[in-house]
Structure formats: C-alpha cells, structure tokens
Write a protein that holds these residues in place. Structure first.
Motif, short mmCIF file in Angstrom:
data_model
loop_
_atom_site.label_atom_id
_atom_site.label_comp_id
_atom_site.label_asym_id
_atom_site.label_seq_id
_atom_site.Cartn_x
_atom_site.Cartn_y
_atom_site.Cartn_z
N ARG A 96 0.84 -1.21 0.00
CA ARG A 96 0.00 0.00 0.00
C ARG A 96 0.87 1.25 0.00
NH1 ARG A 96 -5.22 -1.15 -0.03
NH2 ARG A 96 -5.94 -3.06 0.98
N VAL A 97 2.02 1.18 0.67
CA VAL A 97 2.96 2.30 0.62
C VAL A 97 3.41 2.53 -0.82
CG1 VAL A 97 5.27 3.09 1.30
CG2 VAL A 97 3.76 2.04 3.00
N LEU A 98 3.74 1.45 -1.52
CA LEU A 98 4.16 1.56 -2.92
C LEU A 98 3.05 2.14 -3.78
CD1 LEU A 98 6.10 -1.81 -3.40
CD2 LEU A 98 7.05 0.47 -3.03
N LEU A 99 1.81 1.74 -3.51
CA LEU A 99 0.68 2.28 -4.27
C LEU A 99 0.54 3.79 -4.03
CD1 LEU A 99 -2.37 -0.16 -4.07
CD2 LEU A 99 -1.29 0.78 -6.11
N SER A 100 0.76 4.23 -2.81
CA SER A 100 0.63 5.65 -2.49
C SER A 100 1.66 6.49 -3.25
CB SER A 100 0.80 5.88 -0.99
OG SER A 100 2.16 5.79 -0.60
N ARG A 101 2.73 5.83 -3.70
CA ARG A 101 3.80 6.52 -4.42
C ARG A 101 3.74 6.28 -5.93
NH1 ARG A 101 8.44 4.07 -0.43
NH2 ARG A 101 8.08 5.44 1.37
N HIS A 102 2.70 5.61 -6.38
CA HIS A 102 2.61 5.28 -7.81
C HIS A 102 2.79 6.55 -8.65
CE1 HIS A 102 1.18 3.71 -11.62
NE2 HIS A 102 1.18 2.50 -11.10
N PRO A 103 3.68 6.51 -9.65
CA PRO A 103 3.97 7.72 -10.44
C PRO A 103 2.77 8.29 -11.19
CG PRO A 103 4.95 5.75 -11.44
CD PRO A 103 4.49 5.36 -10.08
N GLU A 104 1.73 7.48 -11.40
CA GLU A 104 0.54 7.97 -12.10
C GLU A 104 -0.57 8.38 -11.14
OE1 GLU A 104 -0.42 4.73 -14.68
OE2 GLU A 104 1.15 5.23 -16.13
N ARG A 105 -0.31 8.29 -9.85
CA ARG A 105 -1.33 8.64 -8.85
C ARG A 105 -1.57 10.15 -8.88
NH1 ARG A 105 -3.48 5.83 -4.52
NH2 ARG A 105 -4.21 7.09 -2.77
N PRO A 106 -2.84 10.58 -8.82
CA PRO A 106 -3.13 12.03 -8.87
C PRO A 106 -2.56 12.76 -7.66
CG PRO A 106 -5.13 10.71 -9.21
CD PRO A 106 -4.07 9.77 -8.74
N TYR A 107 -2.05 13.96 -7.93
CA TYR A 107 -1.54 14.81 -6.86
C TYR A 107 -2.53 15.94 -6.59
CZ TYR A 107 2.88 12.37 -7.82
OH TYR A 107 3.84 11.41 -8.01
N THR A 108 -2.17 16.83 -5.69
CA THR A 108 -3.08 17.88 -5.23
C THR A 108 -3.68 18.71 -6.37
OG1 THR A 108 -2.02 18.07 -3.06
CG2 THR A 108 -3.20 20.01 -3.87
N LEU A 109 -2.83 19.22 -7.25
CA LEU A 109 -3.34 20.10 -8.32
C LEU A 109 -4.26 19.34 -9.28
CD1 LEU A 109 -0.20 22.31 -9.13
CD2 LEU A 109 -2.29 22.98 -7.93
N ALA A 110 -4.00 18.06 -9.48
CA ALA A 110 -4.86 17.27 -10.36
C ALA A 110 -6.26 17.16 -9.76
CB ALA A 110 -4.27 15.88 -10.57
N TYR A 111 -6.34 16.92 -8.45
CA TYR A 111 -7.66 16.84 -7.81
C TYR A 111 -8.38 18.18 -7.86
CZ TYR A 111 -6.86 12.16 -5.92
OH TYR A 111 -6.66 10.80 -5.78
N ILE A 112 -7.65 19.25 -7.58
CA ILE A 112 -8.28 20.58 -7.62
C ILE A 112 -8.82 20.87 -9.00
CG2 ILE A 112 -7.83 23.06 -7.41
CD1 ILE A 112 -5.80 22.41 -5.21
N GLU A 113 -8.04 20.54 -10.03
CA GLU A 113 -8.47 20.78 -11.41
C GLU A 113 -9.72 19.98 -11.75
OE1 GLU A 113 -6.85 20.05 -15.98
OE2 GLU A 113 -5.45 19.96 -14.30
N LYS A 114 -9.79 18.74 -11.28
CA LYS A 114 -10.93 17.88 -11.63
C LYS A 114 -12.17 18.19 -10.80
CE LYS A 114 -8.09 13.95 -13.15
NZ LYS A 114 -8.55 13.97 -14.55
N MET A 115 -11.99 18.66 -9.56
CA MET A 115 -13.13 18.88 -8.67
C MET A 115 -13.68 20.29 -8.75
SD MET A 115 -12.13 16.91 -5.10
CE MET A 115 -10.80 18.06 -4.74
N CYS A 116 -12.83 21.25 -9.08
CA CYS A 116 -13.19 22.67 -8.87
C CYS A 116 -13.14 23.48 -10.16
CB CYS A 116 -12.23 23.29 -7.86
SG CYS A 116 -12.11 22.41 -6.31
#
Length: 317
Positions: A58-78
C-alpha cells in the motif's frame, strides 16, 4: 499504464488482451466474446490481488507515479482556482500549493503538497517536501480563509518536511509547530485528507482539522518504512517488516481512531481511474462540509481540541 511488481499477474493479462485484439484485427476474426472474458478476468485478478495487499505494498501504491496529486484533484473537482503564492517573508515554496477555488459554487481554500509529474517538476517541487516558507505560506492562506469565513481543505501527500540544513536554519520545527497551534484555533471548518503519503511533521503541518480522512491506499505515520528500517536495522532491507510494525495503513489508522474516515478508491487504486476518484473525493468533501456547517465555531474548536487531546496516552507520576 505502469504496473508495480506485485501487479505482474494483472500486467500479464493486459499483455495477453492486447495481443488478442491485435490478432483479431489482423485476421478479421470476431474476438469480442474472448475480449470480454479477459476483461472480466482482469477485474477478478485485480480484486484478488488488492484484497491481499501488505502494508508495504500500500505504501508503494501511495507513491505510484501515475497517482493524482493535489493540483490534479483541484483541477478535476473545482472551477476558478486562483493559486496564491509566497509566505511574505522568504519566497514561494513550490512544494506547497494553495488558493481559493469554487466547489459547485462554494468558495473553498485548498492547500496541499505537490510532488511534480515528471523529473524536472519533481525537482522544482522538491518531491513534495516543503521548507519552512511552505508551511508559513499555508498558514497565511488559512488565516486569509478565516478572514473571509471560507472553509479550508488540505490535501496531504508528502514523504516529510524538507530535512536540509537551510530548512532547519530558517525554523522548520517552529513553522510546523506554529501551524499546529494555529490550526487548532481556526474558526472555519477544516478538512484534512491524506491522498498519498502522510509522513511525520510534514503531514501534521497542514493536518490539524475537524475531520481527518484518508484515501484507501494512503499511509500516515511518524516515519517512512525505509527510514524506520535504516534506524532500527541499519539497512533498508527490512522496510516491509517496518511497514507492518508501524501500522500505517488507512485500516490501521481507522481502527486506532486517529482518522475519522477512509475514502474508498476505485479498484486498482486512484491512478487507475482519476476521474472517478475525483468524483468520490468531491462528494465526500461536500458532505463533510455540510455536516460541519451545522456546528458553531466555538463548539468546532472545542471538539477539535478534544479530538487530538484524546489521541495516544501518557502517565503522570
């Protein structure tokens, strides 16, 4: 799509599926039914793999290079996100981002760590490890939100605050401690969500709120498994054991009462379907804000203090 080592059975099925489609196109044979079988097999295999993940996986999953970061979520949600810069003292820390945005018509202050989506941007963003000016910028934005009576949402994703000499010289510990002290007293609703890595004071610096939530495949603890392994066993080779002993997953944190809820991710992780993850996260934020608005500021502050005061235990002699 990139696959981690433990996802090899899924990767093999994807390769077989692609070859099947290519052969079908070349030969002109209808392979629709077989394709459906493989797609279902992928779903079943993925479910089986993800039902038996270890803490370190699960730690490795949290670091997945394709995992969305903060700005990606803001862009998609807001909509209408206006990023605000600088701590008005030293400089603008690119590892910490924040600003006002509209969430279905409501103005919300979003603050979070940003790691960067490629090698160059990761260097610019310092891999999501903020300096003291990053935490001071975050506090400035929180106070701005409080001034205009706007709720605050923090998105936490950091391997820790930057440990460099220059960061210590500029008061890294004081900056984080000041944020913790001030966040407890904020009169507006505060929601803190761990979207990836939640390590040490780097997470706590923007992690004090009315509701603390975690994505399913995120982690939250005082130290990374690798650094824990280095300290205890003088080697990184025991990182899997360290991850198990640290009890750092969302399930552990929920059972310990250190977080208020776990947000389910799409099967395979947030990176498999970022759009769906953003929809889930957005609805969770809206529901939580609606719940917190019903509580008056004084009561929210009292509950916030009580929440963190109850964590852990101590003995007075």
């Amino acid at each position: 799509m990139q696959f981690l080592d433990f996802e090899k059975p899924i990767a093999d099925l994807y390769d077989q599926l692609e070859k099947l489609k290519e052969n079908g196109e070349k030969s002109g044979v209808d392979v629709t039914a077989t394709v459906r079988e493989y797609e279902q097999k992928i779903v079943n295999t993925r479910k089986d793999v993800y039902d038996h993940l270890s803490s370190y996986q699960r730690v490795l999953l949290s670091r997945h290079p394709e995992r969305p970061y903060t700005l990606a979520y803001i862009e998609k949600m807001c909509t209408n996100f206006v990023e605000l810069h600088g701590d008005r003292n030293v400089k603008d820390d690119k590892a910490m981002v924040g600003g006002f945005a509209e969430l279905d018509g409501e103005t919300v202050m979003f603050i979070g760590q940003q790691k960067g989506i490629n090698t160059k941007m990761r260097q610019i963003r310092n891999f999501g490890m903020a300096n003291p000016e990053g935490y001071r910028k975050a506090l400035r934005l929180m106070k701005l939100a409080e001034k205009f009576n706007k709720p605050i949402v923090t998105l936490i994703d950091t391997p820790g605050a930057y440990p460099g000499l220059e960061a210590e010289e500029r008061g890294q510990g004081e900056a984080i401690a000041r944020n913790i002290f001030e966040m407890v007293k904020l009169r507006v609703p505060v929601i803190c969500i761990i979207i990836g890595e939640g390590a040490s004071g780097g997470a706590l610096g923007i992690g004090i709120g009315d509701r603390i939530l975690m994505l399913e495949n995120s982690w939250y603890t005082v130290i990374s498994p690798e650094n824990c392994s280095t300290i205890l066993w003088r080697s990184w080779n025991f990182k899997e054991k360290a991850a198990e002993e640290l009890k750092l997953t969302s399930d552990h944190m929920s059972r310990f009462g250190l977080v208020d809820g776990v947000i389910k991710e799409p099967l395979g992780g947030a990176h498999v379907n970022p759009d769906e993850m953003a929809v889930i996260l957005k609805q969770t934020i809206k529901d939580t804000l609606a719940e917190l608005r019903k509580i008056d500021p004084e009561t929210r502050i009292e509950q916030r203090i009580d929440k963190f005061s109850r964590m852990g235990f101590y003995d007075e002699r």
